[in-house]
Design an enzyme around this catalytic site. Structure first.
Site, PDB file in Angstrom:
ATOM      1  N   LYS A  43      11.715  30.034 -41.797  1.00  0.00           N
ATOM      2  CA  LYS A  43      12.323  30.249 -40.488  1.00  0.00           C
ATOM      3  C   LYS A  43      12.565  28.913 -39.796  1.00  0.00           C
ATOM      4  O   LYS A  43      13.662  28.650 -39.293  1.00  0.00           O
ATOM      5  CB  LYS A  43      11.384  31.132 -39.653  1.00  0.00           C
ATOM      6  CG  LYS A  43      12.038  31.791 -38.476  1.00  0.00           C
ATOM      7  CD  LYS A  43      11.014  32.614 -37.684  1.00  0.00           C
ATOM      8  CE  LYS A  43      10.628  33.894 -38.412  1.00  0.00           C
ATOM      9  NZ  LYS A  43       9.476  34.569 -37.804  1.00  0.00           N
ATOM     10  N   ARG A 113       6.397  32.100 -33.044  1.00  0.00           N
ATOM     11  CA  ARG A 113       6.834  32.850 -34.220  1.00  0.00           C
ATOM     12  C   ARG A 113       6.260  32.244 -35.489  1.00  0.00           C
ATOM     13  O   ARG A 113       6.328  31.047 -35.708  1.00  0.00           O
ATOM     14  CB  ARG A 113       8.362  32.810 -34.310  1.00  0.00           C
ATOM     15  CG  ARG A 113       9.044  32.980 -32.986  1.00  0.00           C
ATOM     16  CD  ARG A 113      10.542  32.731 -33.083  1.00  0.00           C
ATOM     17  NE  ARG A 113      11.190  33.627 -34.010  1.00  0.00           N
ATOM     18  CZ  ARG A 113      12.450  33.486 -34.407  1.00  0.00           C
ATOM     19  NH1 ARG A 113      13.180  32.471 -33.974  1.00  0.00           N
ATOM     20  NH2 ARG A 113      12.970  34.337 -35.253  1.00  0.00           N
ATOM     21  N   GLY A 122       7.448  41.508 -41.608  1.00  0.00           N
ATOM     22  CA  GLY A 122       6.450  42.321 -40.926  1.00  0.00           C
ATOM     23  C   GLY A 122       5.016  41.903 -41.175  1.00  0.00           C
ATOM     24  O   GLY A 122       4.091  42.511 -40.664  1.00  0.00           O
ATOM     25  N   MET A 124       3.567  38.830 -40.572  1.00  0.00           N
ATOM     26  CA  MET A 124       2.975  37.940 -39.597  1.00  0.00           C
ATOM     27  C   MET A 124       3.424  38.390 -38.205  1.00  0.00           C
ATOM     28  O   MET A 124       4.339  39.164 -38.066  1.00  0.00           O
ATOM     29  CB  MET A 124       3.444  36.509 -39.860  1.00  0.00           C
ATOM     30  CG  MET A 124       3.367  36.123 -41.322  1.00  0.00           C
ATOM     31  SD  MET A 124       1.697  35.971 -41.936  1.00  0.00           S
ATOM     32  CE  MET A 124       1.289  34.407 -41.236  1.00  0.00           C
ATOM     33  N   ARG A 367      18.226  33.886 -43.040  1.00  0.00           N
ATOM     34  CA  ARG A 367      17.580  33.679 -44.333  1.00  0.00           C
ATOM     35  C   ARG A 367      18.419  34.406 -45.384  1.00  0.00           C
ATOM     36  O   ARG A 367      19.232  35.260 -45.036  1.00  0.00           O
ATOM     37  CB  ARG A 367      16.162  34.227 -44.331  1.00  0.00           C
ATOM     38  CG  ARG A 367      16.130  35.716 -44.060  1.00  0.00           C
ATOM     39  CD  ARG A 367      14.710  36.214 -43.859  1.00  0.00           C
ATOM     40  NE  ARG A 367      14.747  37.567 -43.298  1.00  0.00           N
ATOM     41  CZ  ARG A 367      13.773  38.116 -42.622  1.00  0.00           C
ATOM     42  NH1 ARG A 367      12.673  37.451 -42.388  1.00  0.00           N
ATOM     43  NH2 ARG A 367      13.865  39.338 -42.170  1.00  0.00           N
ATOM     44  N   HIS A 485      10.985  48.369 -40.622  1.00  0.00           N
ATOM     45  CA  HIS A 485      10.001  47.949 -41.611  1.00  0.00           C
ATOM     46  C   HIS A 485      10.144  48.735 -42.908  1.00  0.00           C
ATOM     47  O   HIS A 485      10.177  48.182 -44.001  1.00  0.00           O
ATOM     48  CB  HIS A 485       8.595  48.124 -41.019  1.00  0.00           C
ATOM     49  CG  HIS A 485       7.499  47.762 -41.967  1.00  0.00           C
ATOM     50  ND1 HIS A 485       6.838  48.706 -42.718  1.00  0.00           N
ATOM     51  CD2 HIS A 485       6.978  46.566 -42.313  1.00  0.00           C
ATOM     52  CE1 HIS A 485       5.943  48.097 -43.470  1.00  0.00           C
ATOM     53  NE2 HIS A 485       6.008  46.802 -43.242  1.00  0.00           N
ATOM     54  N   SER A 809       5.967  38.108 -86.084  1.00  0.00           N
ATOM     55  CA  SER A 809       6.370  38.771 -84.843  1.00  0.00           C
ATOM     56  C   SER A 809       5.103  38.955 -84.027  1.00  0.00           C
ATOM     57  O   SER A 809       4.132  39.548 -84.487  1.00  0.00           O
ATOM     58  CB  SER A 809       7.009  40.122 -85.153  1.00  0.00           C
ATOM     59  OG  SER A 809       7.266  40.797 -83.943  1.00  0.00           O
ATOM     60  N   CYS A 876       7.270  41.358 -80.126  1.00  0.00           N
ATOM     61  CA  CYS A 876       7.624  42.765 -80.023  1.00  0.00           C
ATOM     62  C   CYS A 876       6.651  43.551 -79.138  1.00  0.00           C
ATOM     63  O   CYS A 876       6.698  44.761 -79.090  1.00  0.00           O
ATOM     64  CB  CYS A 876       7.708  43.398 -81.411  1.00  0.00           C
ATOM     65  SG  CYS A 876       6.140  43.347 -82.285  1.00  0.00           S
ATOM     66  N   TYR A 896      13.760  35.544 -81.007  1.00  0.00           N
ATOM     67  CA  TYR A 896      14.161  36.748 -80.282  1.00  0.00           C
ATOM     68  C   TYR A 896      12.985  37.364 -79.530  1.00  0.00           C
ATOM     69  O   TYR A 896      11.814  37.074 -79.814  1.00  0.00           O
ATOM     70  CB  TYR A 896      14.751  37.793 -81.242  1.00  0.00           C
ATOM     71  CG  TYR A 896      13.742  38.372 -82.213  1.00  0.00           C
ATOM     72  CD1 TYR A 896      12.959  39.471 -81.854  1.00  0.00           C
ATOM     73  CD2 TYR A 896      13.566  37.826 -83.487  1.00  0.00           C
ATOM     74  CE1 TYR A 896      12.020  40.001 -82.727  1.00  0.00           C
ATOM     75  CE2 TYR A 896      12.640  38.339 -84.367  1.00  0.00           C
ATOM     76  CZ  TYR A 896      11.865  39.430 -83.973  1.00  0.00           C
ATOM     77  OH  TYR A 896      10.930  39.946 -84.828  1.00  0.00           O
TER      78      TYR A 896
HETATM   79  P1  ADP Z   1       9.720  38.265 -37.896  1.00  0.00           P
HETATM   80  O1  ADP Z   1       9.404  37.169 -38.832  1.00  0.00           O
HETATM   81  O2  ADP Z   1       8.773  39.378 -37.915  1.00  0.00           O
HETATM   82  O3  ADP Z   1      11.156  38.687 -37.992  1.00  0.00           O
HETATM   83  P2  ADP Z   1      10.473  36.731 -35.600  1.00  0.00           P
HETATM   84  O4  ADP Z   1       9.758  35.478 -35.318  1.00  0.00           O
HETATM   85  O5  ADP Z   1      11.806  36.589 -36.204  1.00  0.00           O
HETATM   86  O6  ADP Z   1       9.535  37.658 -36.437  1.00  0.00           O
HETATM   87  O7  ADP Z   1      10.583  37.495 -34.246  1.00  0.00           O
HETATM   88  C1  ADP Z   1      10.810  38.860 -34.140  1.00  0.00           C
HETATM   89  C2  ADP Z   1      11.868  39.126 -33.135  1.00  0.00           C
HETATM   90  O8  ADP Z   1      11.588  38.518 -31.894  1.00  0.00           O
HETATM   91  C3  ADP Z   1      13.194  38.580 -33.576  1.00  0.00           C
HETATM   92  O9  ADP Z   1      13.912  39.601 -34.191  1.00  0.00           O
HETATM   93  C4  ADP Z   1      13.869  38.137 -32.335  1.00  0.00           C
HETATM   94  O10 ADP Z   1      14.829  39.069 -31.922  1.00  0.00           O
HETATM   95  C5  ADP Z   1      12.777  38.057 -31.298  1.00  0.00           C
HETATM   96  N1  ADP Z   1      12.676  36.671 -30.938  1.00  0.00           N
HETATM   97  C6  ADP Z   1      12.144  35.684 -31.668  1.00  0.00           C
HETATM   98  N2  ADP Z   1      12.314  34.504 -31.061  1.00  0.00           N
HETATM   99  C7  ADP Z   1      12.957  34.739 -29.920  1.00  0.00           C
HETATM  100  C8  ADP Z   1      13.463  33.928 -28.862  1.00  0.00           C
HETATM  101  N3  ADP Z   1      13.321  32.617 -28.863  1.00  0.00           N
HETATM  102  N4  ADP Z   1      14.101  34.525 -27.846  1.00  0.00           N
HETATM  103  C9  ADP Z   1      14.266  35.856 -27.850  1.00  0.00           C
HETATM  104  N5  ADP Z   1      13.849  36.675 -28.800  1.00  0.00           N
HETATM  105  C10 ADP Z   1      13.200  36.132 -29.837  1.00  0.00           C
HETATM  106 MG    MG Z   2      12.650  37.594 -37.735  1.00  0.00          MG
HETATM  107 MG    MG Z   3       7.213  40.546 -36.626  1.00  0.00          MG
END
Ligand code: ADP
Ligand code: MG
Ligand code: MG
Length: 918
Positions: A43, A113, A122, A124, A367, A485, A809, A876, A896
């Site tokens: 990220k 984040r 989902g 972290m 990503r 999720h 083999s 095999c 093979y």
């Molecule tokens: P995950 O890895 O679980 O996707 P993120 O770090 O991407 O977690 O955050 C989850 C959500 O929080 C993102 O989908 C985004 O919409 C919102 N978010 C993250 N950073 C910001 C930010 N700087 N401003 C507004 N919303 C944010």
């Molecule tokens: Mg995200």
């Molecule tokens: Mg999250």
């Protein structure tokens, strides 16, 4: 390595020139870039990269994964230099935003984040709106002139912080998150007639009440006050992100996807942008192409007046992003531009998160998007045509295993016409699945463990359901969109998934599913189609995939199937590149035909005994086993001979000149005899002998450890007439087919050899029979005789064995069992624990133990070649169809790999990938 040591060596020096732990980004400039994923996490690296290519990214900074490593190496403390670096980065951020952290009139709010090297959906936890407290919230309200918005942010922050940092979570036995319970209660008080109103109906004063109650809840549950000081909040949040790297669900996820625990996560601190300021704001998740089908369309979803977590968590069901075309045409146009920019920069399908604040688009993440196997193939092949990538890239990027999804069955079209559609949801993971429904992940897991086919049915899923999702054939949810999720995880696991089927009413407490006036209970059968979103009552019959229909059933033309054509293109590219040949493990003519259709260049393992159970053969086999002397045995074998001969002839014909490795009888004889009394009596009657004789023979043949008993070449040594009969059947069949003008290349394989003499004895026998048949039929046959390498001794004395073996083999199923001293059929009781303890990373019977068994193979290859330079080498065991093991075999220089017919496309692709790696 930390540059501390570096700077000492270079003499440059002083201690204050410490390691860089914090990387800033914003306003078109970034300290890091997209290549720095191991240091900044996926990220963080891509936030930097998007900033560099001038996409609208809110400014912020990334704390490196090295800090995470330090944190765990030093008893959860931080490097000394970190604090000051964070201070500097915050000052920069404050400057960029024109706001100050903790400022009561104009507070800077940030998102904290997590972000590991590989995305872990989902797994972290993210905290939004950090920096709010009882005073700054008023500043935010005044400045934005939007009190509702300010309190909405605050209550979200309290909720996330309370959950993630302070641990206010569901307790065992509670079905709902405690914060959600508080919200529901308030709604009941305020809207007694309609307690299920949407969150957006809560006004400023309601939200303010909520913040008071949330703080109270936190105090009640933790005995601590929610921290008012933003710097303390930040410290807590950063610690929680690092701490979450080692929570249970993260560990399970890493184990499943083989992500090393040492990698660690980075932490991103980023200025907030707000999707919840009103109806000209919102938040969304999109893909540059459809991740289920691979189609080239902007695909995703959007929630008006919402912060991002709402979309991902599936709390509200979002709208398709295409609707923005009408609702916010300007934003939609920008999104289309972004889509172009992302793909031409990253050369892959992107999964991106964005927020719109008062009509302005902000990019929050991008990503490489997870995709189904079908989509992976389509996107890669299409991108080659669009000249975004080269065929080599296409091959590298498609996980070989994901081809199994292309080959997976779908619902039988006739069965589906008569099946009752009880509801519909969003198609989120393609394929067909039916099974018994379970509502709790642990129950689903337990039922699947007992062998049931299971569908996991939930209102929505969360990371704690992972085990149940893994165990289920398919996943069905009532709430949440195609990036919920459930959908994300299903897509990655290759599970069938239908989500957001809002007609489903699920009652966890009674274990019932209520749909349009009908009830389904735990254990009832349902079927789901993850390609269309349909949900059917009962168990619906499945039918083969397009690929199988074109290649095997031949009831579909290649030209009629887009999927097939993509598949064929990919296979063509793979075949042009791979060095390894692929063969199939097949025992019957029709299996061989299928295998050839799937690309087999020969048969790598024909287990002759598999034919023994067909028709009347088993009686002859039993008669042979029960024979009291060589004469009687000879009579029984004489009856078996023509049967085996016709099988082999069929296989040779189906192979049309390709080689066939045929293994002589391998399993212990008692496997062919009936063990219960009634069946023994039947057999005795049939053969006209006494039941005593049958049961006595069964007792005689009993072994304490059949895997290590009288089997393999040991049978042919004690009963040479069995080997002779089999060799005769092979050569007579060869002679017959060859005289019909089809080339025949038998390779006779002696199993379980450990001593060179074992092979020599059997070899002499085979050559003798070959000479006889050639003379009788007046033909010249070309054939090889070799051995299966499946006990450690054979690896050690491979140079001796190679004196008479023309090929090796590797029988890696038995070689794994005998090397590890571990019985495959009994390992189930301890292997899961072994994997948890990381004694073994993967099941060694599925993925070759390269460092152990692999070493033995290496030795055997070296020894074998030292005696016979051009010795033919193959594998095999089951491992022949496992991508990692295939790559290992490539590196070992085998000629093979051989695997089951349906794994052949996977092996072909893996072999091509291996060739590109070297
Ligand atoms: P995950 O890895 O679980 O996707 P993120 O770090 O991407 O977690 O955050 C989850 C959500 O929080 C993102 O989908 C985004 O919409 C919102 N978010 C993250 N950073 C910001 C930010 N700087 N401003 C507004 N919303 C944010
Ligand atoms: Mg995200
Ligand atoms: Mg999250």
């Amino acid at each position: 390595m930390p540059s501390k040591t570096k700077s000492k060596k270079s003499g440059k020096s002083p201690a204050h020139k410490a390691v860089k732990y914090v990387y800033s980004f914003g306003n078109g400039k970034a300290d890091g870039n997209g290549k720095m994923k191991s240091l900044l996490g996926g990220k963080g690296a891509n936030l930097a990269e998007m900033t560099r290519i001038r996409l609208p990214v809110p400014p912020g900074f990334t704390i490196t994964t090295e800090v995470c490593t330090y944190f765990y190496d030093h008893n959860r403390t931080y490097p000394a230099a970190l604090d000051r670096q964070i201070d500097e980065a915050i000052a920069k951020l404050e400057h960029a935003m024109g706001k100050k952290f903790g400022d009561v009139s104009n507070p800077l709010l940030v998102a904290v984040r997590s972000g590991a090297r590989d995305s872990m959906p989902g797994m972290m936890d993210t905290i939004l709106n950090l920096g709010l407290n009882d005073r700054t919230v008023r500043g935010l309200a005044e400045r934005s002139k939007n009190e509702r918005f300010a309190y909405d942010c605050y209550r979200r922050f309290l909720q996330m912080y309370g959950d993630v940092v302070m641990g206010v979570q569901k307790r065992p036995g509670e079905d709902h998150e405690p914060f959600e319970v508080v919200i529901e209660e308030l709604k009941k008080e305020l809207f007694p007639k309609d307690p299920h109103v949407s969150d957006t109906k809560l006004d400023a004063s309601a939200l303010r009440t909520l913040t008071d109650r949330f703080r109270k809840l936190i105090r009640e549950r933790t005995g601590k006050d929610f921290p008012e000081d933003p710097r303390e909040q930040l410290r807590g949040a950063v610690g929680a992100v690092f701490g979450s790297w080692n929570n249970e669900r993260a560990i399970i996820y890493r184990r499943k996807y083989n992500i090393p625990h040492e990698w660690g996560t980075a932490v991103n601190v980023q200025a907030m942008v707000f999707g919840n300021t009103g109806n000209d704001s919102g938040s969304g998740v999109s893909f540059t192409r459809d991740p289920a089908t691979g189609e080239k369309v902007l695909y995703g979803e959007f929630l008006l007046n919402a912060q991002g977590e709402d979309v991902v968590a599936g709390v509200r069901t979002p709208e398709p992003v295409i609707k923005l075309q009408v609702e916010m045409p300007e934003v939609y146009r920008q999104l289309q531009d972004v889509r172009q920019t992302l793909e031409s920069h990253f050369h892959d399908m992107q999964d991106f998160e964005f927020t719109v604040e008062e009509g302005r688009l902000f990019m929050l993440q991008t990503r490489n998007g997870k995709r189904t196997g079908v989509a992976a193939v389509r996107i890669a092949v299409d991108m080659v045509k669009e000249k975004l990538i080269k065929p080599d890239d296409a091959i590298r990027r498609i996980p070989a295993d994901s081809l199994s999804q292309l080959l997976a069955p779908v619902f039988d079209s006739r069965a589906r016409k008569t099946a009752e559609v009880i509801a519909r949801g969003l198609p989120a993971g393609p394929g067909a699945a039916s099974g018994q429904i379970y509502f709790q992940a642990n129950e689903a897991e337990a039922a699947a463990h007992k062998g049931a086919k299971v569908l996991l049915v939930r209102v929505e899923t969360s990371p704690e359901d992972i085990r149940g999702m893994l165990a289920a054939e398919g996943i069905l949810t009532a709430r949440g969109g195609v990036s919920s999720h459930a959908a994300l995880v299903a897509r990655q696991m290759g599970k069938v998934c239908v989500c957001g089927a809002s007609d489903l009413q699920i009652d966890y407490s009674t274990g019932t599913l209520h749909v349009r006036g009908k009830n389904y209970r735990k254990g009832d059968f349902l079927s789901i189609d993850g390609t269309t979103g349909e949900i059917f009552a009962g168990e619906v019959k499945t039918s083969p995939s397009d690929i199988a229909r074109v290649l095997i059933d031949k009831d579909l033309q290649a030209s009629e199937s887009h999927t097939y054509r993509l598949f064929a293109q990919l296979m063509q590219w793979a075949d042009q590149r791979r060095k390894l040949e692929v063969r199939a493990n097949a025992d019957q003519p029709d299996q061989v035909e299928h295998a050839v259709a799937f690309g087999a260049q020969g048969v790598g393992l024909c287990r002759t005994e598999h034919m023994f159970f067909e028709g009347a053969r088993i009686d002859y086999v039993r008669q042979m086993i029960l024979a009291e002397n060589a004469d009687e045995r000879g009579q029984a074998l004489a009856k078996l001979l023509p049967e085996q001969r016709s099988d082999f002839a069929g296989i040779f014909r189906a192979l049309g000149g390709r080689p066939a490795t045929i293994r002589l009888l391998d399993p212990p004889l008692h496997e062919f005899l009936p063990h219960d009394e009634a069946a023994q009596r039947d057999l005795a009657d049939k053969l006209g002998i006494s039941v005593d004789r049958v049961s006595r023979r069964v007792k005689e043949l009993h072994e304490f450890n059949p895997m290590l008993g009288h089997r393999g070449c040991r049978l042919g040594i004690v009963y040479p007439e069995i080997s002779e009969m089999q060799a005769r059947a092979i050569f007579e069949a060869a002679a017959e087919v060859q005289s019909a003008g089809i080339k025949v290349r038998p390779e006779i394989m002696i199993p379980l050899v450990g001593f060179p003499k074992e092979l020599e004895l059997q070899l002499a026998l085979v050559h003798k029979v070959a000479a006889q048949v050639q003379k009788e039929r007046n033909v010249k046959l070309s054939y090889l005789v070799g051995t299966m390498i499946e006990v450690p001794r054979a690896c050690v004395v491979a140079d001796e064995i190679a004196k008479s073996a023309q090929f090796f083999s590797f029988g890696t199923n038995d070689l794994t069992q005998t090397s590890l001293g571990m019985s495959r059929d009994d390992a189930g009781s301890f292997l899961p624990r072994y994997q948890e303890e990381e004694i073994v990373r993967q099941n060694p019977f599925a993925v070759l133990d390269q460092t152990g068994v692999g070493k033995l193979m290496e030795l055997a290859v070296k020894q074998g070649r030292s005696t016979r330079k051009d010795i033919k080498l193959g594998i095999c065991g089951e491992h022949g169809g496992d991508p990692d093991s295939v790559k290992f075999c490539h590196r070992l220089g085998l000629a093979y790999v051989s695997c089951s017919p349906f794994r052949l496309p996977i092996a072909r692709l893996a072999a091509a990938q291996a060739a590109l790696e070297t």
